[in-house]
Design a protein around this motif. Structure first.
Motif, PDB file in Angstrom:
ATOM      1  N   ASP A 309     127.486 100.383   7.704  1.00 44.99           N
ATOM      2  CA  ASP A 309     128.206 101.605   7.313  1.00 44.99           C
ATOM      3  C   ASP A 309     128.592 101.585   5.838  1.00 44.99           C
ATOM      4  O   ASP A 309     128.529 102.613   5.156  1.00 44.99           O
ATOM      5  N   GLN A 310     129.023 100.435   5.350  1.00 46.02           N
ATOM      6  CA  GLN A 310     129.396 100.323   3.940  1.00 46.02           C
ATOM      7  C   GLN A 310     128.183 100.590   3.042  1.00 46.02           C
ATOM      8  O   GLN A 310     128.289 101.289   2.026  1.00 46.02           O
ATOM      9  N   PHE A 311     127.049 100.058   3.436  1.00 44.04           N
ATOM     10  CA  PHE A 311     125.823 100.267   2.668  1.00 44.04           C
ATOM     11  C   PHE A 311     125.422 101.743   2.703  1.00 44.04           C
ATOM     12  O   PHE A 311     125.024 102.328   1.698  1.00 44.04           O
ATOM     13  N   ALA A 312     125.549 102.368   3.866  1.00 39.82           N
ATOM     14  CA  ALA A 312     125.186 103.786   4.011  1.00 39.82           C
ATOM     15  C   ALA A 312     126.059 104.664   3.113  1.00 39.82           C
ATOM     16  O   ALA A 312     125.568 105.611   2.476  1.00 39.82           O
ATOM     17  N   THR A 313     127.346 104.366   3.067  1.00 40.76           N
ATOM     18  CA  THR A 313     128.271 105.135   2.220  1.00 40.76           C
ATOM     19  C   THR A 313     127.908 104.969   0.746  1.00 40.76           C
ATOM     20  O   THR A 313     127.885 105.945  -0.017  1.00 40.76           O
ATOM     21  N   MET A 314     127.627 103.736   0.340  1.00 42.62           N
ATOM     22  CA  MET A 314     127.247 103.476  -1.037  1.00 42.62           C
ATOM     23  C   MET A 314     125.949 104.177  -1.391  1.00 42.62           C
ATOM     24  O   MET A 314     125.812 104.775  -2.468  1.00 42.62           O
ATOM     25  N   LEU A 315     124.969 104.131  -0.478  1.00 44.83           N
ATOM     26  CA  LEU A 315     123.667 104.731  -0.734  1.00 44.83           C
ATOM     27  C   LEU A 315     123.791 106.238  -0.964  1.00 44.83           C
ATOM     28  O   LEU A 315     123.178 106.794  -1.882  1.00 44.83           O
ATOM     29  N   LYS A 316     124.586 106.912  -0.154  1.00 47.40           N
ATOM     30  CA  LYS A 316     124.760 108.357  -0.314  1.00 47.40           C
ATOM     31  C   LYS A 316     125.394 108.674  -1.665  1.00 47.40           C
ATOM     32  O   LYS A 316     124.951 109.609  -2.367  1.00 47.40           O
ATOM     33  N   ALA A 317     126.424 107.914  -2.050  1.00 42.95           N
ATOM     34  CA  ALA A 317     127.080 108.148  -3.338  1.00 42.95           C
ATOM     35  C   ALA A 317     126.126 107.867  -4.495  1.00 42.95           C
ATOM     36  O   ALA A 317     126.089 108.602  -5.493  1.00 42.95           O
ATOM     37  N   ASP A 318     125.338 106.809  -4.358  1.00 37.84           N
ATOM     38  CA  ASP A 318     124.371 106.441  -5.393  1.00 37.84           C
ATOM     39  C   ASP A 318     123.283 107.507  -5.510  1.00 37.84           C
ATOM     40  O   ASP A 318     122.875 107.880  -6.616  1.00 37.84           O
ATOM     41  N   TYR A 319     122.834 108.005  -4.387  1.00 39.55           N
ATOM     42  CA  TYR A 319     121.829 109.076  -4.340  1.00 39.55           C
ATOM     43  C   TYR A 319     122.337 110.305  -5.094  1.00 39.55           C
ATOM     44  O   TYR A 319     121.630 110.891  -5.918  1.00 39.55           O
ATOM     45  N   ASP A 320     123.572 110.693  -4.816  1.00 41.52           N
ATOM     46  CA  ASP A 320     124.153 111.877  -5.462  1.00 41.52           C
ATOM     47  C   ASP A 320     124.294 111.666  -6.969  1.00 41.52           C
ATOM     48  O   ASP A 320     124.010 112.581  -7.762  1.00 41.52           O
ATOM     49  N   LYS A 321     124.720 110.464  -7.369  1.00 42.77           N
ATOM     50  CA  LYS A 321     124.908 110.180  -8.798  1.00 42.77           C
ATOM     51  C   LYS A 321     123.590 110.264  -9.560  1.00 42.77           C
ATOM     52  O   LYS A 321     123.486 110.955 -10.578  1.00 42.77           O
ATOM     53  N   TRP A 322     122.577 109.577  -9.064  1.00 42.35           N
ATOM     54  CA  TRP A 322     121.314 109.524  -9.790  1.00 42.35           C
ATOM     55  C   TRP A 322     120.549 110.838  -9.713  1.00 42.35           C
ATOM     56  O   TRP A 322     119.802 111.182 -10.647  1.00 42.35           O
ATOM     57  N   SER A 323     120.732 111.599  -8.639  1.00 45.22           N
ATOM     58  CA  SER A 323     120.095 112.916  -8.550  1.00 45.22           C
ATOM     59  C   SER A 323     120.558 113.804  -9.698  1.00 45.22           C
ATOM     60  O   SER A 323     119.755 114.518 -10.326  1.00 45.22           O
ATOM     61  N   LYS A 324     121.838 113.739  -9.983  1.00 40.08           N
ATOM     62  CA  LYS A 324     122.410 114.536 -11.072  1.00 40.08           C
ATOM     63  C   LYS A 324     121.878 114.079 -12.425  1.00 40.08           C
ATOM     64  O   LYS A 324     121.521 114.897 -13.280  1.00 40.08           O
ATOM     65  N   VAL A 325     121.796 112.756 -12.605  1.00 32.64           N
ATOM     66  CA  VAL A 325     121.312 112.218 -13.880  1.00 32.64           C
ATOM     67  C   VAL A 325     119.844 112.587 -14.104  1.00 32.64           C
ATOM     68  O   VAL A 325     119.449 112.974 -15.211  1.00 32.64           O
ATOM     69  N   VAL A 326     119.038 112.461 -13.048  1.00 29.00           N
ATOM     70  CA  VAL A 326     117.615 112.821 -13.162  1.00 29.00           C
ATOM     71  C   VAL A 326     117.470 114.286 -13.545  1.00 29.00           C
ATOM     72  O   VAL A 326     116.681 114.647 -14.431  1.00 29.00           O
ATOM     73  N   LYS A 327     118.220 115.148 -12.900  1.00 24.86           N
ATOM     74  CA  LYS A 327     118.145 116.582 -13.179  1.00 24.86           C
ATOM     75  C   LYS A 327     118.527 116.875 -14.622  1.00 24.86           C
ATOM     76  O   LYS A 327     117.844 117.639 -15.322  1.00 24.86           O
ATOM     77  N   GLU A 328     119.613 116.268 -15.089  1.00 33.29           N
ATOM     78  CA  GLU A 328     120.082 116.513 -16.458  1.00 33.29           C
ATOM     79  C   GLU A 328     119.123 115.950 -17.501  1.00 33.29           C
ATOM     80  O   GLU A 328     119.001 116.495 -18.605  1.00 33.29           O
ATOM     81  N   SER A 329     118.437 114.867 -17.162  1.00 26.88           N
ATOM     82  CA  SER A 329     117.517 114.240 -18.111  1.00 26.88           C
ATOM     83  C   SER A 329     116.201 115.005 -18.232  1.00 26.88           C
ATOM     84  O   SER A 329     115.500 114.897 -19.236  1.00 26.88           O
ATOM     85  N   GLY A 330     115.872 115.766 -17.175  1.00 26.09           N
ATOM     86  CA  GLY A 330     114.599 116.474 -17.158  1.00 26.09           C
ATOM     87  C   GLY A 330     113.414 115.603 -16.786  1.00 26.09           C
ATOM     88  O   GLY A 330     112.263 116.036 -16.842  1.00 26.09           O
ATOM     89  N   ALA A 331     113.684 114.356 -16.390  1.00 24.10           N
ATOM     90  CA  ALA A 331     112.595 113.432 -16.038  1.00 24.10           C
ATOM     91  C   ALA A 331     111.907 113.896 -14.762  1.00 24.10           C
ATOM     92  O   ALA A 331     112.564 114.279 -13.788  1.00 24.10           O
ATOM     93  N   LYS A 332     110.578 113.868 -14.763  1.00 18.95           N
ATOM     94  CA  LYS A 332     109.796 114.267 -13.595  1.00 18.95           C
ATOM     95  C   LYS A 332     108.493 113.485 -13.544  1.00 18.95           C
ATOM     96  O   LYS A 332     107.904 113.161 -14.568  1.00 18.95           O
ATOM     97  N   ILE A 333     108.069 113.171 -12.336  1.00 19.29           N
ATOM     98  CA  ILE A 333     106.751 112.573 -12.113  1.00 19.29           C
ATOM     99  C   ILE A 333     106.056 113.395 -11.045  1.00 19.29           C
ATOM    100  O   ILE A 333     106.589 113.550  -9.931  1.00 19.29           O
ATOM    101  N   ASP A 334     104.908 113.957 -11.350  1.00 20.25           N
ATOM    102  CA  ASP A 334     104.186 114.791 -10.389  1.00 20.25           C
ATOM    103  C   ASP A 334     103.343 113.935  -9.446  1.00 20.25           C
ATOM    104  O   ASP A 334     102.897 112.864  -9.805  1.00 20.25           O
TER     105      ASP A 334
END
Length: 334
Positions: A309-334
């Protein structure tokens, strides 16, 4: 009550009992599976080539889990597509605890936003078993560089009209996105220079052709120890055990800054809870052993452990954090 009505009622009752017995029969294999687990070899999938840092950790952990559960743990390397081939393979595996993946930040928190389309969902299609270790990024300069501290790097970036060149192992890597986070925190600009892997980037930084690089600790550690690179900061909230004399970014004026890589074990969604518990207990037992902790430390990591459960909670928070950073950076791989 006539004979026909009585017979009909008895038939319905018999049908209900037969249905219940059939359902119970279907459940028996699942119960037995959890109780008997493991009864055959377990496959531990590594999203990378043999000999890499994640592979080293997988093999030492796998050996100890094997000893604990009394079944072989067979490491299988599946490199390619930034780890997506291996992750997809495990996502589609039977949810029985016999196929596990050792994943990290890039695979589960960054790739879903970096790649235009993936055939799996890293949150819905997996159950996190245990977070094994974490490792920060380290900002390094060449041994002959005039930059001695993080403040020197920030000053140079502010004085450079086009931004200070920053080398990373590639577009969309944890190192690249850590740089994006830091330039925002410091109010500076980096000119990102993505390489095809860490080795050529490290070579150019050591040769003075690029002034600064963000790298994983394991990748840069040997060159730091050899005196060919100077570390100026690590990106975690606490100092790295592998580099105890190197201050964090937070210590140098940016409190709360935290970015790096975690390593953990995950199984396909639908894996029985009792199986997850057995794997979690075996993995936690493994990372408490001195020889395992020493191996992880040698690879630049810091042992974590904990519950699913602790890992699952961390993973969701980490997912949300990096999703925002990726979007703001404009980085994309097709």
């Amino acid at each position: 009550m006539d004979f026909r009505t009585r017979t009909l009622r008895l038939s319905r009752r018999a049908a209900c009992l037969a249905g219940a017995a059939f359902a119970a029969g279907l459940m028996l294999p699942l119960v037995a599976q959890a109780d008997d687990y493991p009864s055959r070899p377990i496959k531990l999938v590594v999203p990378g080539t043999a000999g890499g840092g994640m592979d080293v950790i997988a093999r030492v952990i796998g050996d100890k889990i094997s000893a604990s559960l009394k079944q072989p743990v067979v490491v299988e390397n599946k490199a390619g597509a930034g780890g997506n081939i291996a992750v997809d393979y495990v996502a589609k595996a039977a949810p029985d605890g016999y196929t596990i993946v050792i994943g990290q930040t890039a695979h589960f928190s960054i790739n879903p936003s970096l790649y235009a389309k993936l055939p799996f969902d890293t949150i819905k299609d997996f159950i996190p078993v245990v977070m094994l270790a974490e490792s920060p990024n380290v900002m390094v300069v060449g041994a002959q560089s005039p930059y001695k501290t993080l403040a020197d790097v920030v000053k140079a970036a502010k004085e450079s009209p086009d931004g200070l060149a920053l080398a990373t192992p590639g577009n969309g890597t944890v190192s690249h996105l850590t740089g994006e986070l830091f330039q925002k925190a410091a109010g500076i600009k980096f000119t990102h220079i993505p390489y095809k892997g860490a080795a050529p980037a490290l070579t150019d930084v050591m040769g003075g052709r690029v002034p600064v690089m963000l790298s994983s600790v394991p990748t840069a550690l040997s060159q730091i120890k050899a005196g060919k690179l100077r570390p100026v900061a690590v990106s975690a909230v606490k100092r790295s055990p592998a580099l105890p004399d190197v201050p964090t970014i937070g210590e140098q004026g940016y409190p709360g800054f935290d970015a790096g890589t975690w390593y953990g074990l995950l199984v396909p969604a639908g894996t029985p809870p009792d199986v997850v518990k057995k794997l979690n207990a075996a993995a936690n037992e493994a990372i408490k052993l001195p020889e395992v902790r020493e191996k992880i430390l040698a690879e630049g990591g810091d042992v974590v452990g904990g519950t699913s459960d602790q890992f699952a909670t961390m993973l969701k928070a980490d997912y949300d954090k990096w999703s925002k950073v990726v979007k703001e950076s404009g980085a994309k791989i097709d």
